[in-house]
Write a protein that holds these residues in place. Structure first.
Motif, PDB file in Angstrom:
ATOM      1  N   ARG A   1     -19.013   9.419  -2.950  1.00 46.77           N
ATOM      2  CA  ARG A   1     -17.917  10.280  -2.509  1.00 46.77           C
ATOM      3  C   ARG A   1     -16.689   8.938  -2.246  1.00 46.77           C
ATOM      4  O   ARG A   1     -16.839   8.124  -1.595  1.00 46.77           O
ATOM      5  N   ARG A   2     -15.325   9.654  -2.554  1.00 47.30           N
ATOM      6  CA  ARG A   2     -14.128   8.543  -2.397  1.00 47.30           C
ATOM      7  C   ARG A   2     -13.537   9.120  -1.166  1.00 47.30           C
ATOM      8  O   ARG A   2     -13.328  10.425  -1.332  1.00 47.30           O
ATOM      9  N   ARG A   3     -12.991   8.171  -0.531  1.00 46.74           N
ATOM     10  CA  ARG A   3     -11.962   8.924   0.434  1.00 46.74           C
ATOM     11  C   ARG A   3     -10.590   8.602  -0.192  1.00 46.74           C
ATOM     12  O   ARG A   3     -10.231   7.454  -0.474  1.00 46.74           O
ATOM     13  N   HIS A   4      -9.764   9.858  -0.219  1.00 43.02           N
ATOM     14  CA  HIS A   4      -8.605   9.720  -0.780  1.00 43.02           C
ATOM     15  C   HIS A   4      -7.511   9.407   0.349  1.00 43.02           C
ATOM     16  O   HIS A   4      -7.574  10.030   1.251  1.00 43.02           O
ATOM     17  N   TYR A   5      -6.403   8.857  -0.224  1.00 42.09           N
ATOM     18  CA  TYR A   5      -5.239   8.312   0.722  1.00 42.09           C
ATOM     19  C   TYR A   5      -4.172   9.023   0.012  1.00 42.09           C
ATOM     20  O   TYR A   5      -3.801   8.703  -1.023  1.00 42.09           O
TER      21      TYR A   5
ATOM     22  N   SER B   1       2.184   9.938   3.869  1.00 41.30           N
ATOM     23  CA  SER B   1       2.559  10.731   4.767  1.00 41.30           C
ATOM     24  C   SER B   1       4.236  10.910   4.729  1.00 41.30           C
ATOM     25  O   SER B   1       4.931   9.781   4.332  1.00 41.30           O
ATOM     26  N   SER B   2       4.907  11.997   5.663  1.00 33.49           N
ATOM     27  CA  SER B   2       6.223  11.691   5.612  1.00 33.49           C
ATOM     28  C   SER B   2       6.736  10.548   6.583  1.00 33.49           C
ATOM     29  O   SER B   2       7.579  10.135   6.336  1.00 33.49           O
ATOM     30  N   LYS B   3       5.960  10.069   7.576  1.00 30.94           N
ATOM     31  CA  LYS B   3       6.151   8.991   8.310  1.00 30.94           C
ATOM     32  C   LYS B   3       5.870   7.787   7.599  1.00 30.94           C
ATOM     33  O   LYS B   3       6.881   6.875   7.580  1.00 30.94           O
ATOM     34  N   GLY B   4       4.963   7.607   6.548  1.00 25.07           N
ATOM     35  CA  GLY B   4       4.848   6.532   5.626  1.00 25.07           C
ATOM     36  C   GLY B   4       6.109   6.470   4.841  1.00 25.07           C
ATOM     37  O   GLY B   4       6.481   5.154   4.616  1.00 25.07           O
ATOM     38  N   VAL B   5       6.705   7.667   4.290  1.00 22.81           N
ATOM     39  CA  VAL B   5       7.961   7.454   3.343  1.00 22.81           C
ATOM     40  C   VAL B   5       8.956   7.066   4.125  1.00 22.81           C
ATOM     41  O   VAL B   5       9.746   6.242   3.807  1.00 22.81           O
ATOM     42  N   ALA B   6       9.053   7.475   5.523  1.00 19.90           N
ATOM     43  CA  ALA B   6      10.194   7.088   6.423  1.00 19.90           C
ATOM     44  C   ALA B   6      10.191   5.499   6.582  1.00 19.90           C
ATOM     45  O   ALA B   6      10.982   4.696   6.553  1.00 19.90           O
ATOM     46  N   ALA B   7       8.636   4.992   6.722  1.00 17.19           N
ATOM     47  CA  ALA B   7       8.555   3.482   7.202  1.00 17.19           C
ATOM     48  C   ALA B   7       9.038   2.816   5.796  1.00 17.19           C
ATOM     49  O   ALA B   7       9.543   1.629   5.976  1.00 17.19           O
ATOM     50  N   LEU B   8       8.565   3.109   4.733  1.00 19.33           N
ATOM     51  CA  LEU B   8       8.934   2.573   3.510  1.00 19.33           C
ATOM     52  C   LEU B   8      10.336   2.516   3.049  1.00 19.33           C
ATOM     53  O   LEU B   8      10.811   1.439   2.784  1.00 19.33           O
TER      54      LEU B   8
ATOM     55  N   LEU C   1       0.781   6.878   8.778  1.00 17.53           N
ATOM     56  CA  LEU C   1       1.506   6.473   7.778  1.00 17.53           C
ATOM     57  C   LEU C   1       0.866   6.935   6.403  1.00 17.53           C
ATOM     58  O   LEU C   1       1.368   7.065   5.430  1.00 17.53           O
ATOM     59  N   LEU C   2      -0.491   7.077   6.421  1.00 15.99           N
ATOM     60  CA  LEU C   2      -1.273   7.724   5.396  1.00 15.99           C
ATOM     61  C   LEU C   2      -1.952   8.852   5.884  1.00 15.99           C
ATOM     62  O   LEU C   2      -2.490   8.782   7.016  1.00 15.99           O
TER      63      LEU C   2
ATOM     64  N   VAL D   1       0.868  -1.072   0.123  1.00 16.04           N
ATOM     65  CA  VAL D   1       0.070   0.004  -0.048  1.00 16.04           C
ATOM     66  C   VAL D   1       0.935   1.181  -0.177  1.00 16.04           C
ATOM     67  O   VAL D   1       0.647   2.317  -0.763  1.00 16.04           O
ATOM     68  N   LEU D   2       2.173   1.275   0.655  1.00 14.89           N
ATOM     69  CA  LEU D   2       2.589   2.566   0.707  1.00 14.89           C
ATOM     70  C   LEU D   2       3.482   2.619  -0.562  1.00 14.89           C
ATOM     71  O   LEU D   2       3.587   3.825  -0.905  1.00 14.89           O
ATOM     72  N   GLU D   3       3.907   1.550  -1.274  1.00 13.41           N
ATOM     73  CA  GLU D   3       4.607   1.590  -2.487  1.00 13.41           C
ATOM     74  C   GLU D   3       3.716   2.041  -3.583  1.00 13.41           C
ATOM     75  O   GLU D   3       4.120   2.947  -4.086  1.00 13.41           O
ATOM     76  N   ILE D   4       2.211   1.672  -3.315  1.00 10.51           N
ATOM     77  CA  ILE D   4       1.228   2.321  -4.318  1.00 10.51           C
ATOM     78  C   ILE D   4       1.034   3.663  -4.218  1.00 10.51           C
ATOM     79  O   ILE D   4       0.984   4.437  -5.023  1.00 10.51           O
ATOM     80  N   ALA D   5       0.948   4.186  -2.833  1.00 11.03           N
ATOM     81  CA  ALA D   5       0.778   5.494  -2.337  1.00 11.03           C
ATOM     82  C   ALA D   5       1.839   6.149  -2.954  1.00 11.03           C
ATOM     83  O   ALA D   5       1.397   7.483  -3.327  1.00 11.03           O
TER      84      ALA D   5
END
Length: 119
Positions: free
Chosen positions: A83-87, A90-97, A65-66, A16-20
């Motif tokens: 309606r759609r919820r967009h994801y 986050s900077s924390k997600g990038v760091a975790a990735l 993370l998102l 999910v983080l890679e796709i995001a």
């Protein structure tokens, strides 16, 4: 079932983080169905279970993370859909990735001086 260590990510969460991250680079919105389609890799024919995916997304948002936000209701109304919820990652997600994919080992330094071979 044993609990996982704090800070470790499941394979689904890493994907999910890679796709995001890719969606952010491509400047494309990421929402549940599009994400499930990307995870399946076959255009949505074998989608990840929605309960599994949305629980993971909620967990990841709670962990920071998102980032999430609802799209403008006028867009959904114009397109005659919910309606759609967009994801967004986050900077924390990038760091975790980055932490989950360590940088490749550097090549050893070349030998700059030759030593004689002992017979």
């Amino acid at each position: 079932m044993p609990r996982r260590k704090a800070g470790t990510l499941l394979p689904l969460e890493l994907r999910v983080l890679e796709i995001a991250k890719k969606a952010e680079l491509d400047r494309k919105p990421m929402y549940g169905f599009a994400l499930a389609s990307a995870l399946s890799g076959d255009g949505g024919k074998s989608l990840t279970g929605h309960g599994t995916l949305y629980k993971a997304l909620a967990r990841m948002a709670d962990a920071g993370l998102l980032e999430t936000e609802w799209e403008d209701p006028e867009i959904a109304e114009t397109e005659r859909r919910p309606r759609r919820r967009h994801y967004r990652i986050s900077s924390k997600g990038v760091a975790a990735l980055h932490a989950s994919h360590p940088a490749p080992a550097t090549a050893p330094r070349p030998i700059t001086t030759l030593r004689p071979v002992q017979p």
